[in-house]
Design a protein around this motif. Structure first.
Motif, PDB file in Angstrom:
ATOM      1  N   UNK A  86      -0.965  12.643  20.190  1.00  0.00           N
ATOM      2  CA  UNK A  86      -2.354  12.338  20.542  1.00  0.00           C
ATOM      3  C   UNK A  86      -3.032  11.264  19.699  1.00  0.00           C
ATOM      4  N   UNK A  87      -2.275  11.213  18.531  1.00  0.00           N
ATOM      5  CA  UNK A  87      -2.678  10.351  17.219  1.00  0.00           C
ATOM      6  C   UNK A  87      -2.406   9.139  17.807  1.00  0.00           C
ATOM      7  N   UNK A  88      -1.083   9.142  18.299  1.00  0.00           N
ATOM      8  CA  UNK A  88      -0.669   7.812  18.748  1.00  0.00           C
ATOM      9  C   UNK A  88      -1.470   7.067  19.861  1.00  0.00           C
ATOM     10  N   UNK A 102      -8.699  11.225  18.712  1.00  0.00           N
ATOM     11  CA  UNK A 102      -8.760  11.922  17.388  1.00  0.00           C
ATOM     12  C   UNK A 102      -8.824  13.431  17.540  1.00  0.00           C
ATOM     13  N   UNK A 103      -7.870  14.153  16.626  1.00  0.00           N
ATOM     14  CA  UNK A 103      -8.071  15.849  16.607  1.00  0.00           C
ATOM     15  C   UNK A 103      -9.510  15.979  16.146  1.00  0.00           C
ATOM     16  N   UNK A 104      -9.763  17.229  16.228  1.00  0.00           N
ATOM     17  CA  UNK A 104     -11.187  17.753  15.955  1.00  0.00           C
ATOM     18  C   UNK A 104     -10.700  18.986  15.186  1.00  0.00           C
ATOM     19  N   UNK A 106      -3.182   7.604  35.908  1.00  0.00           N
ATOM     20  CA  UNK A 106      -4.194   6.655  35.064  1.00  0.00           C
ATOM     21  C   UNK A 106      -5.303   7.438  34.636  1.00  0.00           C
ATOM     22  N   UNK A 107      -5.348   8.786  34.770  1.00  0.00           N
ATOM     23  CA  UNK A 107      -6.210   9.544  33.985  1.00  0.00           C
ATOM     24  C   UNK A 107      -5.858   9.938  32.547  1.00  0.00           C
ATOM     25  N   UNK A 108      -6.848   9.378  31.777  1.00  0.00           N
ATOM     26  CA  UNK A 108      -6.388   9.539  30.111  1.00  0.00           C
ATOM     27  C   UNK A 108      -6.890  11.044  29.767  1.00  0.00           C
ATOM     28  N   UNK A 109      -5.836  11.724  29.184  1.00  0.00           N
ATOM     29  CA  UNK A 109      -6.120  13.090  28.713  1.00  0.00           C
ATOM     30  C   UNK A 109      -7.247  12.934  27.535  1.00  0.00           C
ATOM     31  N   UNK A 110      -7.967  13.746  27.024  1.00  0.00           N
ATOM     32  CA  UNK A 110      -8.748  13.699  25.849  1.00  0.00           C
ATOM     33  C   UNK A 110      -8.738  14.852  25.001  1.00  0.00           C
ATOM     34  N   UNK A 111      -9.357  15.046  23.804  1.00  0.00           N
ATOM     35  CA  UNK A 111      -9.192  16.039  23.001  1.00  0.00           C
ATOM     36  C   UNK A 111      -9.118  17.456  23.437  1.00  0.00           C
ATOM     37  N   UNK A 112      -9.755  17.766  24.672  1.00  0.00           N
ATOM     38  CA  UNK A 112      -9.883  19.092  25.129  1.00  0.00           C
ATOM     39  C   UNK A 112      -8.800  19.357  25.958  1.00  0.00           C
ATOM     40  N   UNK A 113      -7.962  18.291  26.502  1.00  0.00           N
ATOM     41  CA  UNK A 113      -6.657  18.538  27.239  1.00  0.00           C
ATOM     42  C   UNK A 113      -5.592  19.025  26.163  1.00  0.00           C
ATOM     43  N   UNK A 114      -5.508  18.242  25.231  1.00  0.00           N
ATOM     44  CA  UNK A 114      -4.564  18.410  24.006  1.00  0.00           C
ATOM     45  C   UNK A 114      -4.872  19.596  23.481  1.00  0.00           C
ATOM     46  N   UNK A 121      -8.743  18.934  33.126  1.00  0.00           N
ATOM     47  CA  UNK A 121      -8.882  20.026  31.940  1.00  0.00           C
ATOM     48  C   UNK A 121      -9.217  21.533  32.583  1.00  0.00           C
ATOM     49  N   UNK A 122      -9.940  21.721  33.712  1.00  0.00           N
ATOM     50  CA  UNK A 122     -10.122  22.975  34.159  1.00  0.00           C
ATOM     51  C   UNK A 122      -8.749  23.539  34.683  1.00  0.00           C
ATOM     52  N   UNK A 123      -7.850  22.847  35.080  1.00  0.00           N
ATOM     53  CA  UNK A 123      -6.686  23.357  35.600  1.00  0.00           C
ATOM     54  C   UNK A 123      -5.612  23.622  34.348  1.00  0.00           C
ATOM     55  N   UNK A 124      -5.598  22.563  33.343  1.00  0.00           N
ATOM     56  CA  UNK A 124      -4.763  22.712  32.215  1.00  0.00           C
ATOM     57  C   UNK A 124      -5.272  24.114  31.534  1.00  0.00           C
ATOM     58  N   UNK A 125      -6.402  24.087  31.257  1.00  0.00           N
ATOM     59  CA  UNK A 125      -6.786  25.295  30.537  1.00  0.00           C
ATOM     60  C   UNK A 125      -6.472  26.586  31.118  1.00  0.00           C
ATOM     61  N   UNK A 126      -6.824  26.506  32.218  1.00  0.00           N
ATOM     62  CA  UNK A 126      -6.516  27.896  33.283  1.00  0.00           C
ATOM     63  C   UNK A 126      -4.866  27.975  32.910  1.00  0.00           C
ATOM     64  N   UNK A 127      -4.189  27.204  33.306  1.00  0.00           N
ATOM     65  CA  UNK A 127      -2.687  27.451  33.085  1.00  0.00           C
ATOM     66  C   UNK A 127      -2.159  27.710  31.733  1.00  0.00           C
ATOM     67  N   UNK A 128      -2.683  27.123  30.722  1.00  0.00           N
ATOM     68  CA  UNK A 128      -2.493  27.664  29.498  1.00  0.00           C
ATOM     69  C   UNK A 128      -2.848  29.111  29.107  1.00  0.00           C
TER      70      UNK A 128
END
Length: 240
Positions: A156-158, A162-164, A125-133, A99-106
């Motif tokens: 993400x819903x599939x 859960x979206x927030x 095998x590392x599942x993303x979460x709502x923060x990643x999405x 998430x740190x890297x994904x956020x910085x890239x975005x």
DNA sequence: ATAGGGTTAG
């Protein structure tokens, strides 16, 4: 600046040592975080050196903290390199690390790279979460790629992630920017069905865009709903 | 037991 930074570094060390407090991986990771937040990521890396010298084992938290430190300084390439070093060294990144890297890239406009990393983490095998999405959905919306953002939203819903309120707010903003305020209002309705309360930011985005479309009475309607739901309009809302 | 991730608006 350099002198005073070094002084902070050495006096911190001396103070802790003179108090007879021994370091462990927790305290040293906290210290790294402190230096990173002060934009002194190099001092953070000297702490990593000390950790190894003390015979302590750095772990995922230690590395994630340093990666974030590099990102804080805008050194995104350095962050990715260090991330790769970490993986090559046999340390497993977890969802926080990604998430740190994904956020910085975005945040620096490299949304495509972030999407690649999202795929990569699933493969590892590392599942993303709502923060990643959320980070990627927001970036796509800001790039005006709302169709892609909505695609990720259904993905993400599939996965039963859960979206927030942040997810919905980013999408509403993206749709409004393209003048698709009808779809944006549909999402607002959908939120209610999901038991997700819109907040002041969600409402302000809608009100602002409806006003810009010349739909002031519609905007006033939304403002009524907002007040009914106990969300107080603020200076941003009134400016719109 | 103690440490690390994002957060959207005018």
């Amino acid at each position: 600046m350099i002198m005073s930074a070094r002084r902070i570094f050495t006096t911190t060390e001396r103070t802790i040592e003179s108090l007879g407090i021994s370091h462990d991986i927790y305290s040293l990771s906290i210290l790294i975080d402190c230096f990173c937040r002060l934009h002194l990521v190099n001092f953070g890396f000297s702490i990593l050196g000390k950790i190894i010298k003390f015979g302590l084992e750095p772990n995922t938290v230690t590395f994630t903290t340093l990666i974030k430190g590099l990102c804080i300084d805008g050194k995104i390439n350095g962050a990715v390199d260090f991330f790769n070093d970490m993986v090559a060294g046999g340390y497993q990144p977890d969802v926080h690390t990604y998430n740190v890297i994904v956020n910085a890239l975005c945040k620096c406009g490299k949304t495509n790279v972030a999407i690649e990393l999202l795929k990569g983490m699933v493969e590892r095998g590392c599942e993303p979460d709502v923060v990643t999405y959320n980070a990627i959905v927001d970036a796509l919306c800001k790039d005006k790629l709302v169709i892609e953002a909505l695609d990720l939203f259904s993905q993400m819903r599939n996965k039963c992630i859960s979206p927030n309120v942040v997810t919905y707010t980013c999408l509403i903003q993206g749709l409004c920017n393209l003048g698709k305020w009808n779809q944006a209002l549909a999402l607002l309705k959908e939120m209610a069905g999901q038991n997700i309360s819109p907040n002041i930011i969600t409402f302000s985005i809608l009100i602002d865009n409806l006003c810009k479309e010349g739909l002031v009475s519609k905007a006033q309607e939304i403002m009524k709903i907002m007040i009914q739901q106990g969300v107080k309009p603020d200076v941003v809302t009134y400016n719109s």
